[in-house]
Motif scaffolding. Structure first.
Motif, PDB file in Angstrom:
ATOM      1  N   LEU A  16      36.332  27.068  47.054  1.00  0.00           N
ATOM      2  CA  LEU A  16      36.522  26.983  45.277  1.00  0.00           C
ATOM      3  C   LEU A  16      36.001  26.158  44.775  1.00  0.00           C
ATOM      4  O   LEU A  16      35.506  24.953  45.061  1.00  0.00           O
ATOM      5  CB  LEU A  16      37.918  26.085  45.672  1.00  0.00           C
ATOM      6  N   ASP A  17      35.362  26.837  43.282  1.00  0.00           N
ATOM      7  CA  ASP A  17      34.717  25.936  41.900  1.00  0.00           C
ATOM      8  C   ASP A  17      35.652  25.401  41.791  1.00  0.00           C
ATOM      9  O   ASP A  17      37.205  24.669  42.196  1.00  0.00           O
ATOM     10  CB  ASP A  17      34.473  27.159  41.276  1.00  0.00           C
ATOM     11  N   HIS A  18      35.392  24.383  40.478  1.00  0.00           N
ATOM     12  CA  HIS A  18      36.299  23.506  39.496  1.00  0.00           C
ATOM     13  C   HIS A  18      37.219  24.078  39.031  1.00  0.00           C
ATOM     14  O   HIS A  18      38.540  23.365  39.125  1.00  0.00           O
ATOM     15  CB  HIS A  18      34.852  23.007  38.667  1.00  0.00           C
ATOM     16  N   ALA A  19      37.614  25.254  38.935  1.00  0.00           N
ATOM     17  CA  ALA A  19      38.561  25.904  38.283  1.00  0.00           C
ATOM     18  C   ALA A  19      39.602  26.023  39.392  1.00  0.00           C
ATOM     19  O   ALA A  19      40.752  27.114  39.149  1.00  0.00           O
ATOM     20  CB  ALA A  19      38.607  27.080  37.415  1.00  0.00           C
ATOM     21  N   GLY A  20      39.228  26.281  40.267  1.00  0.00           N
ATOM     22  CA  GLY A  20      39.883  26.506  41.615  1.00  0.00           C
ATOM     23  C   GLY A  20      39.765  28.299  42.324  1.00  0.00           C
ATOM     24  O   GLY A  20      40.395  28.683  43.317  1.00  0.00           O
ATOM     25  N   GLY A  21      38.967  29.056  41.311  1.00  0.00           N
ATOM     26  CA  GLY A  21      38.645  30.105  41.424  1.00  0.00           C
ATOM     27  C   GLY A  21      37.606  30.615  42.645  1.00  0.00           C
ATOM     28  O   GLY A  21      36.773  29.500  43.204  1.00  0.00           O
ATOM     29  N   LEU A  22      37.716  31.780  43.257  1.00  0.00           N
ATOM     30  CA  LEU A  22      36.901  31.352  45.183  1.00  0.00           C
ATOM     31  C   LEU A  22      35.340  31.683  44.202  1.00  0.00           C
ATOM     32  O   LEU A  22      35.002  32.200  43.296  1.00  0.00           O
ATOM     33  CB  LEU A  22      37.356  33.144  45.325  1.00  0.00           C
ATOM     34  N   ARG A  23      35.030  30.747  44.978  1.00  0.00           N
ATOM     35  CA  ARG A  23      33.501  30.894  45.144  1.00  0.00           C
ATOM     36  C   ARG A  23      32.579  32.430  45.695  1.00  0.00           C
ATOM     37  O   ARG A  23      33.947  32.752  46.152  1.00  0.00           O
ATOM     38  CB  ARG A  23      32.420  30.181  45.874  1.00  0.00           C
ATOM     39  N   SER A  24      31.833  32.528  45.810  1.00  0.00           N
ATOM     40  CA  SER A  24      30.916  34.153  46.655  1.00  0.00           C
ATOM     41  C   SER A  24      31.348  33.485  47.746  1.00  0.00           C
ATOM     42  O   SER A  24      31.088  34.919  48.404  1.00  0.00           O
ATOM     43  CB  SER A  24      29.730  34.231  45.912  1.00  0.00           C
ATOM     44  N   SER A  25      30.870  32.205  48.624  1.00  0.00           N
ATOM     45  CA  SER A  25      30.899  31.702  49.937  1.00  0.00           C
ATOM     46  C   SER A  25      32.301  32.830  50.441  1.00  0.00           C
ATOM     47  O   SER A  25      32.240  32.892  51.264  1.00  0.00           O
ATOM     48  CB  SER A  25      30.212  30.742  50.206  1.00  0.00           C
ATOM     49  N   ALA A  26      33.251  31.890  49.352  1.00  0.00           N
ATOM     50  CA  ALA A  26      34.313  32.656  50.674  1.00  0.00           C
ATOM     51  C   ALA A  26      34.847  34.021  50.321  1.00  0.00           C
ATOM     52  O   ALA A  26      35.110  34.259  51.355  1.00  0.00           O
ATOM     53  CB  ALA A  26      35.349  32.025  49.472  1.00  0.00           C
ATOM     54  N   VAL A  27      33.874  34.850  49.198  1.00  0.00           N
ATOM     55  CA  VAL A  27      33.665  36.483  49.185  1.00  0.00           C
ATOM     56  C   VAL A  27      33.500  36.855  50.277  1.00  0.00           C
ATOM     57  O   VAL A  27      33.883  37.236  51.655  1.00  0.00           O
ATOM     58  CB  VAL A  27      33.810  37.255  48.228  1.00  0.00           C
ATOM     59  N   ALA A  28      32.509  36.039  50.338  1.00  0.00           N
ATOM     60  CA  ALA A  28      31.691  37.082  51.442  1.00  0.00           C
ATOM     61  C   ALA A  28      31.606  36.163  53.197  1.00  0.00           C
ATOM     62  O   ALA A  28      31.633  37.238  54.338  1.00  0.00           O
ATOM     63  CB  ALA A  28      29.509  35.942  51.968  1.00  0.00           C
ATOM     64  N   TYR A  29      32.296  35.432  53.617  1.00  0.00           N
ATOM     65  CA  TYR A  29      33.350  34.885  54.364  1.00  0.00           C
ATOM     66  C   TYR A  29      34.147  35.980  54.775  1.00  0.00           C
ATOM     67  O   TYR A  29      34.356  35.777  56.118  1.00  0.00           O
ATOM     68  CB  TYR A  29      33.288  33.212  54.363  1.00  0.00           C
ATOM     69  N   ALA A  30      35.027  35.740  53.745  1.00  0.00           N
ATOM     70  CA  ALA A  30      35.976  36.627  54.058  1.00  0.00           C
ATOM     71  C   ALA A  30      35.966  38.115  54.484  1.00  0.00           C
ATOM     72  O   ALA A  30      36.282  38.633  55.554  1.00  0.00           O
ATOM     73  CB  ALA A  30      36.841  36.217  52.655  1.00  0.00           C
ATOM     74  N   VAL A  31      34.819  38.559  53.873  1.00  0.00           N
ATOM     75  CA  VAL A  31      34.070  40.190  53.936  1.00  0.00           C
ATOM     76  C   VAL A  31      34.221  40.366  55.370  1.00  0.00           C
ATOM     77  O   VAL A  31      34.159  40.889  55.599  1.00  0.00           O
ATOM     78  CB  VAL A  31      33.319  40.741  53.007  1.00  0.00           C
ATOM     79  N   THR A  32      33.263  38.918  55.444  1.00  0.00           N
ATOM     80  CA  THR A  32      32.835  39.919  57.143  1.00  0.00           C
ATOM     81  C   THR A  32      33.604  38.985  57.932  1.00  0.00           C
ATOM     82  O   THR A  32      33.784  40.474  59.133  1.00  0.00           O
ATOM     83  CB  THR A  32      31.001  38.630  57.190  1.00  0.00           C
ATOM     84  N   GLY A  33      34.021  37.647  58.231  1.00  0.00           N
ATOM     85  CA  GLY A  33      35.009  37.997  59.267  1.00  0.00           C
ATOM     86  C   GLY A  33      36.082  39.067  59.597  1.00  0.00           C
ATOM     87  O   GLY A  33      36.689  39.360  60.419  1.00  0.00           O
ATOM     88  N   TRP A  34      36.675  39.703  58.017  1.00  0.00           N
ATOM     89  CA  TRP A  34      37.699  40.714  58.531  1.00  0.00           C
ATOM     90  C   TRP A  34      36.931  42.426  58.661  1.00  0.00           C
ATOM     91  O   TRP A  34      37.427  42.723  60.042  1.00  0.00           O
ATOM     92  CB  TRP A  34      38.311  41.143  56.522  1.00  0.00           C
ATOM     93  N   ARG A  35      35.667  42.204  58.520  1.00  0.00           N
ATOM     94  CA  ARG A  35      34.643  43.561  58.850  1.00  0.00           C
ATOM     95  C   ARG A  35      34.294  43.184  60.492  1.00  0.00           C
ATOM     96  O   ARG A  35      35.049  44.345  61.517  1.00  0.00           O
ATOM     97  CB  ARG A  35      33.275  43.520  58.341  1.00  0.00           C
ATOM     98  N   LEU A  36      34.560  41.918  60.955  1.00  0.00           N
ATOM     99  CA  LEU A  36      33.933  41.595  62.462  1.00  0.00           C
ATOM    100  C   LEU A  36      35.792  41.604  63.533  1.00  0.00           C
ATOM    101  O   LEU A  36      35.594  41.034  64.868  1.00  0.00           O
ATOM    102  CB  LEU A  36      33.541  40.349  62.222  1.00  0.00           C
ATOM    103  N   ARG A  37      36.422  41.351  62.860  1.00  0.00           N
ATOM    104  CA  ARG A  37      37.450  41.166  63.480  1.00  0.00           C
ATOM    105  C   ARG A  37      38.220  42.422  64.010  1.00  0.00           C
ATOM    106  O   ARG A  37      38.357  43.259  64.204  1.00  0.00           O
ATOM    107  CB  ARG A  37      39.477  41.307  62.460  1.00  0.00           C
ATOM    108  N   ASN A  38      38.664  41.498  65.315  1.00  0.00           N
ATOM    109  CA  ASN A  38      38.978  42.206  66.966  1.00  0.00           C
ATOM    110  C   ASN A  38      37.811  42.801  66.886  1.00  0.00           C
ATOM    111  O   ASN A  38      38.449  43.973  68.192  1.00  0.00           O
ATOM    112  CB  ASN A  38      39.756  42.837  66.514  1.00  0.00           C
ATOM    113  N   LEU A  39      36.530  43.187  66.726  1.00  0.00           N
ATOM    114  CA  LEU A  39      35.786  43.400  67.154  1.00  0.00           C
ATOM    115  C   LEU A  39      34.765  42.280  68.361  1.00  0.00           C
ATOM    116  O   LEU A  39      35.162  40.823  68.528  1.00  0.00           O
ATOM    117  CB  LEU A  39      34.332  43.479  66.317  1.00  0.00           C
TER     118      LEU A  39
END
Length: 334
Positions: A211-234
């Motif tokens: 999270l950044d200073h204002a509480g918004g998502l950082r790019s690392s959070a988005v990339a982590y979520a996207v990759t984790g979702w793509r690999l889920r149950n694999l």
């Protein structure tokens, strides 16, 4: 540390730093306090929390014998308070001599899940972790219970002898780093991966938290979520080293109806053109989830060294065929 009882800590060196006191299990009164605290805590959360990890990186302040003794004294208390409890440990970073000694002392007899902190661990080191986890022949799960892009932070480097702070990395580099760490860990047999430090904290790397200073998502959070979702149950299906200077990990579900490969360049090289790939057979994404048109001659994700790219197909065979269209590869290693 605010949630721990004050008597659990002692002075460490020339500054106040919370550490379990040396007498934790060797002093009879202290031992009684500790075991009573463990019993009450596990009992209170029985039915809500079943996984318990003993202490954080205890090798930093204790001998292997001390660590083994505290497991031997504490684990039976946890199991008595909650028969469904799963013991997670030994919560270590890569220190071969320490871990080998712990294994000789029988630490694996008390552990249901092998845990480690995977900062800066490449494939050989991750394979070493898996070797330790199954040294007694038991196929126990492996958890990376602490990992993130914090390892280039000023705070991290100041706490590690021999490390120098070389400057903060960019949000894009931070996102790429955590994505590579996640994929490498899962590809080498880690079952569960935990990201460390969600909220902004000035002492840590500017882009290392989610999270950044204002509480918004950082790019690392988005990339982590996207990759984790793509690999889920694999499940991991092997790693390939490509002669053009990049590597990939492949994953597929048991039914072989969906397969994913994550690839990135090594060193300072760019990824090769993906123009040979058919978008009807394989869909290509950048680490932020955007679709890459393989008909275009170039894409920013390909031109930046170390940026992961995700390939998704309907079967492992289709995925491997797509990878074979890239510059020459070595056989998959399982």
């Amino acid at each position: 540390n605010q949630t721990r009882p004050h008597w659990l800590h002692t002075k460490w060196g020339d500054r106040e730093k919370p550490r379990p006191a040396p007498g934790l299990i060797y002093d009879e009164e202290f031992r009684g306090q500790w075991l009573a605290y463990v019993r009450e805590t596990v009992t209170r959360y029985r039915g809500k929390i079943d996984y318990w990890e003993l202490l954080n990186e205890p090798y930093l302040y204790a001998s292997p014998q001390w660590v083994a003794d505290i497991y031997k004294a504490t684990v039976p208390v946890i199991r008595a308070a909650n028969p469904d409890a799963r013991i997670v440990g030994p919560c270590l970073y890569l220190r071969p001599k320490c871990v080998n000694e712990l294994i000789k002392l029988g630490i694996l007899d008390y552990i249901d899940v092998f845990s480690y902190h995977g900062y800066h661990m490449d494939s050989p080191k991750l394979r070493t972790v898996n070797k330790w986890a199954h040294a007694d022949g038991i196929d126990r799960p492996v958890f990376d219970t602490e990992n993130s892009a914090l390892s280039s932070s000023r705070f991290f480097c100041q706490s590690c002898p021999g490390k120098e702070f070389s400057g903060y990395v960019s949000p894009q580099q931070s996102a790429a780093r955590i994505t590579r760490s996640l994929v490498s860990a899962l590809g080498e047999g880690t079952d569960t991966f935990f990201f460390y430090w969600m909220v902004h904290y000035d002492a840590y790397e500017k882009h290392g938290t989610f999270l950044d200073h204002a509480g918004g998502l950082r790019s690392s959070a988005v990339a982590y979520a996207v990759t984790g979702w793509r690999l889920r149950n694999l499940e991991p299906r092997g790693k390939q080293l490509h002669s053009a200077g990049f590597q990939s990990y492949s994953f597929a579900n048991p039914e072989d109806t969906r397969a994913v490969a994550v690839l990135w360049s090594t060193g300072s090289r760019e990824l090769p053109s993906l123009s040979g790939l058919d978008n009807k057979v394989v869909t290509v994404y950048d680490m932020m989830g955007g679709v890459i048109d393989t008909g275009q001659p170039s894409h920013p994700a390909l031109a930046t060294p170390g940026m992961p790219v995700i390939l998704e197909a309907e079967s492992l065979a289709s995925l491997q065929q797509a990878l074979s269209r890239l510059p020459a590869t070595s056989p998959a290693r399982h």
